[in-house]
Design a protein around this motif. Structure first.
Motif, PDB file in Angstrom:
ATOM      1  N   LYS A  53      -3.423  -1.416  -5.857  1.00  0.00           N
ATOM      2  CA  LYS A  53      -4.491  -1.769  -4.909  1.00  0.00           C
ATOM      3  C   LYS A  53      -3.987  -1.936  -3.482  1.00  0.00           C
ATOM      4  CE  LYS A  53      -8.798  -4.314  -5.066  1.00  0.00           C
ATOM      5  NZ  LYS A  53      -9.627  -5.273  -5.791  1.00  0.00           N
ATOM      6  N   GLN A  54      -2.671  -2.225  -3.340  1.00  0.00           N
ATOM      7  CA  GLN A  54      -2.119  -2.428  -1.989  1.00  0.00           C
ATOM      8  C   GLN A  54      -2.248  -1.166  -1.136  1.00  0.00           C
ATOM      9  OE1 GLN A  54      -0.272  -1.779  -4.630  1.00  0.00           O
ATOM     10  NE2 GLN A  54       1.310  -0.305  -4.047  1.00  0.00           N
ATOM     11  N   ILE A  55      -2.400  -0.015  -1.769  1.00  0.00           N
ATOM     12  CA  ILE A  55      -2.516   1.252  -1.018  1.00  0.00           C
ATOM     13  C   ILE A  55      -3.794   1.250  -0.178  1.00  0.00           C
ATOM     14  CG2 ILE A  55      -2.853   3.754  -1.272  1.00  0.00           C
ATOM     15  CD1 ILE A  55      -1.023   3.603  -3.753  1.00  0.00           C
ATOM     16  N   VAL A  56      -4.854   0.632  -0.689  1.00  0.00           N
ATOM     17  CA  VAL A  56      -6.153   0.646   0.012  1.00  0.00           C
ATOM     18  C   VAL A  56      -6.015   0.067   1.415  1.00  0.00           C
ATOM     19  CG1 VAL A  56      -8.502  -0.281   0.004  1.00  0.00           C
ATOM     20  CG2 VAL A  56      -7.463   0.503  -2.140  1.00  0.00           C
ATOM     21  N   ASN A  57      -5.376  -1.096   1.523  1.00  0.00           N
ATOM     22  CA  ASN A  57      -5.306  -1.778   2.821  1.00  0.00           C
ATOM     23  C   ASN A  57      -4.276  -1.189   3.772  1.00  0.00           C
ATOM     24  OD1 ASN A  57      -7.321  -3.552   2.149  1.00  0.00           O
ATOM     25  ND2 ASN A  57      -5.896  -4.953   1.137  1.00  0.00           N
ATOM     26  N   SER A  58      -3.470  -0.264   3.306  1.00  0.00           N
ATOM     27  CA  SER A  58      -2.425   0.285   4.167  1.00  0.00           C
ATOM     28  C   SER A  58      -2.984   1.266   5.200  1.00  0.00           C
ATOM     29  CB  SER A  58      -1.369   1.015   3.319  1.00  0.00           C
ATOM     30  OG  SER A  58      -1.956   2.173   2.738  1.00  0.00           O
ATOM     31  N   CYS A  59      -4.174   1.805   4.943  1.00  0.00           N
ATOM     32  CA  CYS A  59      -4.700   2.861   5.823  1.00  0.00           C
ATOM     33  C   CYS A  59      -5.382   2.258   7.042  1.00  0.00           C
ATOM     34  CB  CYS A  59      -5.698   3.728   5.066  1.00  0.00           C
ATOM     35  SG  CYS A  59      -6.482   4.934   6.156  1.00  0.00           S
ATOM     36  N   ILE A 114      -9.524   4.668   2.477  1.00  0.00           N
ATOM     37  CA  ILE A 114      -9.141   4.655   1.064  1.00  0.00           C
ATOM     38  C   ILE A 114     -10.063   3.654   0.356  1.00  0.00           C
ATOM     39  CG2 ILE A 114      -7.290   4.319  -0.619  1.00  0.00           C
ATOM     40  CD1 ILE A 114      -5.263   4.848   1.529  1.00  0.00           C
ATOM     41  N   TYR A 115     -10.608   4.066  -0.756  1.00  0.00           N
ATOM     42  CA  TYR A 115     -11.576   3.247  -1.504  1.00  0.00           C
ATOM     43  C   TYR A 115     -10.987   2.890  -2.877  1.00  0.00           C
ATOM     44  CZ  TYR A 115     -14.687   4.755   2.171  1.00  0.00           C
ATOM     45  OH  TYR A 115     -15.239   4.969   3.406  1.00  0.00           O
ATOM     46  N   TRP A 116     -11.375   1.703  -3.334  1.00  0.00           N
ATOM     47  CA  TRP A 116     -10.864   1.254  -4.628  1.00  0.00           C
ATOM     48  C   TRP A 116     -11.886   1.579  -5.713  1.00  0.00           C
ATOM     49  CZ3 TRP A 116      -6.501   0.323  -6.762  1.00  0.00           C
ATOM     50  CH2 TRP A 116      -6.410  -0.386  -7.961  1.00  0.00           C
ATOM     51  N   ASN A 117     -11.422   2.234  -6.766  1.00  0.00           N
ATOM     52  CA  ASN A 117     -12.276   2.568  -7.903  1.00  0.00           C
ATOM     53  C   ASN A 117     -12.023   1.513  -8.985  1.00  0.00           C
ATOM     54  OD1 ASN A 117     -13.291   3.644 -10.341  1.00  0.00           O
ATOM     55  ND2 ASN A 117     -13.133   5.736  -9.533  1.00  0.00           N
ATOM     56  N   ASP A 118     -12.973   0.588  -9.095  1.00  0.00           N
ATOM     57  CA  ASP A 118     -12.824  -0.537 -10.033  1.00  0.00           C
ATOM     58  C   ASP A 118     -12.696  -0.063 -11.471  1.00  0.00           C
ATOM     59  OD1 ASP A 118     -12.622  -3.084  -9.024  1.00  0.00           O
ATOM     60  OD2 ASP A 118     -14.734  -3.124  -8.405  1.00  0.00           O
ATOM     61  N   GLU A 119     -13.523   0.886 -11.820  1.00  0.00           N
ATOM     62  CA  GLU A 119     -13.566   1.333 -13.211  1.00  0.00           C
ATOM     63  C   GLU A 119     -12.245   1.996 -13.620  1.00  0.00           C
ATOM     64  OE1 GLU A 119     -16.978   3.818 -13.934  1.00  0.00           O
ATOM     65  OE2 GLU A 119     -16.191   4.316 -15.930  1.00  0.00           O
ATOM     66  N   LEU A 120     -11.687   2.793 -12.712  1.00  0.00           N
ATOM     67  CA  LEU A 120     -10.444   3.511 -13.039  1.00  0.00           C
ATOM     68  C   LEU A 120      -9.198   2.762 -12.565  1.00  0.00           C
ATOM     69  CD1 LEU A 120     -11.541   7.169 -12.136  1.00  0.00           C
ATOM     70  CD2 LEU A 120     -11.558   6.057 -14.378  1.00  0.00           C
TER      71      LEU A 120
END
Ligand code: SF4
Length: 280
Positions: A106-112, A117-123
């Motif tokens: 999840k840390q990748i999302v906030n790096s942009c 970058i969007y977080w896919n909760d299901e996957l």
């Protein structure tokens, strides 16, 4: 020299129709492209997102929009944020978030810095626009977003970095957040329509107490004694001087009629503004 993908977005041509946003949904929602991207959820993700901006006050107002997507950065913070090579840049410039290795990261999302970058909760997965890499690898030469854009606001180019630098200079292209030094491969034309300010006004000629629009009047704006913009009034007597830095302080506006009559006016620039009606 190897050729790499780049995208040029012309803000002046974008009509805010959302076709590029919708076609990206069509391509990715429920569709799995192993090695490239996992399915995008139906709601909550905007891999190509529309940004809108309005400027000015009546009667001189404009509204513009532009798509914002992964910039395929050459110096991408998301690549540094991903562990175990979860995010990488291909030889053709396209940045991929590996749909297997990036699981749980999840840390990748906030790096942009561009927030694309969007977080896919299901996957349990970070996701973003992949420049249609799966299609480009199959021989496509234009992204789906470019193909559906009715006004030609998007242009995909596969050129060497040197060629792209020349194009960027010749076409006066900008990138988003240049101060972040991420070296984006998505360029914007006419970005001033979103990020800069204008001043505008109306010139009238008063004859026997009757006001008439005055065309052909020169409007010149100076800052610290240097002319920074100029325009000529149109048939409605209106002028607009664009491309100014918002919140940039004090200016002097000089209006000169075709007969030589002139006047000067102090201007304090905050956001884009209509300065009103001037009689000469
Ligand atoms: Fe990564 Fe964001 Fe740059 Fe895309 S725009 S390469 S997601 S840092």
């Amino acid at each position: 020299m190897s050729k790499k993908w780049n995208m040029i977005v012309d803000v002046a041509k974008c009509e805010n129709c959302h076709n590029c946003f919708l076609v990206t949904k069509d391509e990715h929602v429920s569709n799995d492209f192993p090695g490239y991207s996992a399915p995008q959820p139906l709601h909550g993700h905007e891999w190509i997102a529309m940004r809108r901006h309005e400027r000015g006050q009546a009667p001189i107002v404009d509204a513009h929009s532009m798509p914002v997507m992964c910039n395929q950065c050459d110096d991408a913070p998301c690549i540094r944020a991903g562990k175990d090579g979860a995010v990488y840049q291909r030889d053709d410039g396209i940045v991929i978030i590996d749909p297997v290795k990036a699981k749980g990261q999840k840390q990748i999302v906030n790096s942009c810095p561009y927030k694309v970058i969007y977080w896919n909760d299901e996957l349990d997965l970070p996701q973003k626009w992949i420049f249609d890499a799966h299609l480009m690898d199959a021989g496509w030469t234009r992204t789906r977003a470019e193909q559906v854009c009715a006004t030609g606001a998007l242009r995909s180019l596969k050129v060497s970095d040197e060629e792209m630098r020349e194009i960027a200079t010749a076409e006066k292209l900008d990138v988003l957040l240049p101060e972040r030094k991420t070296k984006p491969r998505v360029y914007y034309k006419n970005l001033h329509l979103m990020h800069k300010a204008f001043v505008g006004g109306t010139l009238v000629r008063v004859t026997d107490g009757v006001e008439d629009c005055q065309s052909g009047v020169s409007a010149e704006l100076s800052h610290n004694g240097k002319v920074v913009g100029a325009a000529i009034t149109d048939h409605f007597g209106e002028f607009k001087i664009d491309g100014l830095e918002p919140e940039s302080g004090s200016y002097v506006l000089t209006l000169t009629a075709p007969g030589g009559k002139s006047s000067t006016h102090p201007v304090h620039l905050g956001i884009s503004q209509y300065l009103g009606v001037f009689a000469l």
